[in-house]
Write a protein that holds these residues in place. Structure first.
Motif, PDB file in Angstrom:
ATOM      1  N   GLY A   1       0.885  -1.402  -0.039  1.00 25.34           N
ATOM      2  CA  GLY A   1      -0.074  -0.111  -0.022  1.00 25.34           C
ATOM      3  C   GLY A   1       0.906   1.160   0.028  1.00 25.34           C
ATOM      4  N   TRP A   2       0.321   2.436   0.142  1.00 24.89           N
ATOM      5  CA  TRP A   2       1.026   3.693   0.405  1.00 24.89           C
ATOM      6  C   TRP A   2       1.712   3.747   1.606  1.00 24.89           C
ATOM      7  CZ3 TRP A   2       1.382   6.845  -3.788  1.00 24.89           C
ATOM      8  CH2 TRP A   2       0.703   6.603  -4.853  1.00 24.89           C
ATOM      9  N   GLN A   3       2.811   4.165   1.684  1.00 24.46           N
ATOM     10  CA  GLN A   3       3.764   4.477   2.765  1.00 24.46           C
ATOM     11  C   GLN A   3       4.180   6.196   2.885  1.00 24.46           C
ATOM     12  OE1 GLN A   3       5.132   2.253   4.946  1.00 24.46           O
ATOM     13  NE2 GLN A   3       5.793   4.050   6.215  1.00 24.46           N
ATOM     14  N   GLU A   4       3.698   6.556   4.167  1.00 23.16           N
ATOM     15  CA  GLU A   4       4.053   7.866   4.371  1.00 23.16           C
ATOM     16  C   GLU A   4       5.388   8.293   4.621  1.00 23.16           C
ATOM     17  OE1 GLU A   4       1.236   9.669   7.045  1.00 23.16           O
ATOM     18  OE2 GLU A   4      -0.350   9.130   5.830  1.00 23.16           O
ATOM     19  N   PHE A   5       5.928   9.393   4.505  1.00 22.80           N
ATOM     20  CA  PHE A   5       7.413   9.797   4.545  1.00 22.80           C
ATOM     21  C   PHE A   5       7.573  11.290   4.818  1.00 22.80           C
ATOM     22  CE2 PHE A   5       7.213  10.822   0.185  1.00 22.80           C
ATOM     23  CZ  PHE A   5       7.787  11.949  -0.081  1.00 22.80           C
ATOM     24  N   GLU A   6       8.480  11.930   5.791  1.00 19.05           N
ATOM     25  CA  GLU A   6       8.654  13.008   5.889  1.00 19.05           C
ATOM     26  C   GLU A   6      10.236  13.337   5.998  1.00 19.05           C
ATOM     27  OE1 GLU A   6       6.736  15.060   9.488  1.00 19.05           O
ATOM     28  OE2 GLU A   6       8.636  15.796  10.104  1.00 19.05           O
ATOM     29  N   SER A   7      10.766  14.113   5.234  1.00 19.09           N
ATOM     30  CA  SER A   7      12.163  14.120   4.978  1.00 19.09           C
ATOM     31  C   SER A   7      12.667  15.671   4.784  1.00 19.09           C
ATOM     32  CB  SER A   7      12.642  13.321   3.639  1.00 19.09           C
ATOM     33  OG  SER A   7      14.037  13.311   3.526  1.00 19.09           O
ATOM     34  N   THR A   8      13.805  15.865   5.503  1.00 16.85           N
ATOM     35  CA  THR A   8      14.442  17.161   5.599  1.00 16.85           C
ATOM     36  C   THR A   8      15.454  17.376   4.598  1.00 16.85           C
ATOM     37  OG1 THR A   8      13.480  17.648   8.022  1.00 16.85           O
ATOM     38  CG2 THR A   8      15.167  19.060   6.867  1.00 16.85           C
TER      39      THR A   8
ATOM     40  N   GLU B   1      11.594  19.442  -3.770  1.00 16.72           N
ATOM     41  CA  GLU B   1      10.833  18.223  -4.297  1.00 16.72           C
ATOM     42  C   GLU B   1      11.705  17.614  -5.347  1.00 16.72           C
ATOM     43  OE1 GLU B   1       7.359  19.454  -6.143  1.00 16.72           O
ATOM     44  OE2 GLU B   1       6.811  20.854  -4.420  1.00 16.72           O
ATOM     45  N   GLU B   2      12.640  17.976  -6.092  1.00 22.24           N
ATOM     46  CA  GLU B   2      13.348  17.317  -6.810  1.00 22.24           C
ATOM     47  C   GLU B   2      14.365  16.279  -6.248  1.00 22.24           C
ATOM     48  OE1 GLU B   2      13.342  16.948 -10.233  1.00 22.24           O
ATOM     49  OE2 GLU B   2      11.468  18.256 -10.211  1.00 22.24           O
ATOM     50  N   HIS B   3      14.841  16.791  -5.181  1.00 25.86           N
ATOM     51  CA  HIS B   3      15.872  15.982  -4.223  1.00 25.86           C
ATOM     52  C   HIS B   3      14.961  14.654  -3.792  1.00 25.86           C
ATOM     53  CE1 HIS B   3      19.631  18.173  -4.125  1.00 25.86           C
ATOM     54  NE2 HIS B   3      18.996  19.463  -3.868  1.00 25.86           N
ATOM     55  N   ILE B   4      13.878  15.128  -3.385  1.00 20.93           N
ATOM     56  CA  ILE B   4      12.892  13.918  -2.583  1.00 20.93           C
ATOM     57  C   ILE B   4      12.674  13.082  -3.691  1.00 20.93           C
ATOM     58  CG2 ILE B   4      10.899  13.470  -1.729  1.00 20.93           C
ATOM     59  CD1 ILE B   4      12.948  14.641   0.141  1.00 20.93           C
ATOM     60  N   TYR B   5      12.325  13.309  -5.237  1.00 19.15           N
ATOM     61  CA  TYR B   5      12.108  12.537  -6.033  1.00 19.15           C
ATOM     62  C   TYR B   5      13.264  11.623  -6.425  1.00 19.15           C
ATOM     63  CZ  TYR B   5       7.253  14.599  -7.326  1.00 19.15           C
ATOM     64  OH  TYR B   5       6.179  15.137  -7.359  1.00 19.15           O
ATOM     65  N   ALA B   6      14.287  12.192  -6.404  1.00 25.50           N
ATOM     66  CA  ALA B   6      15.597  11.512  -6.761  1.00 25.50           C
ATOM     67  C   ALA B   6      16.073  10.540  -5.826  1.00 25.50           C
ATOM     68  CB  ALA B   6      16.687  12.398  -6.956  1.00 25.50           C
TER      69      ALA B   6
END
Length: 57
Positions: A15-22, A32-37
């Motif tokens: 299923g879908w997994q939530e995340f939080e990243s700094t 956003e680009e860093h997160i996609y990568a």
């Protein structure tokens, strides 16, 4: 450069997994680009399998 906290979710096997990243970035778009990568390479996902819900400084 500023620190941005990016929240969202990505498709996992069960299923879908939530995340939080700094991340350190120049602006919200670069964050956003860093997160996609990063998430994409760590979990073998395409951009369409990652949903970013919010970006805060």
């Amino acid at each position: 450069m500023s620190q941005y906290t990016v929240t969202g979710k990505f498709q996992a096997r069960d299923g879908w997994q939530e995340f939080e990243s700094t991340v350190d970035a120049e602006n919200e778009d670069v964050a956003e680009e860093h997160i996609y990568a990063n998430i994409g390479s760590q979990h073998g996902l395409k951009r369409t399998q990652i949903e970013i819900e919010g970006v805060e400084q």
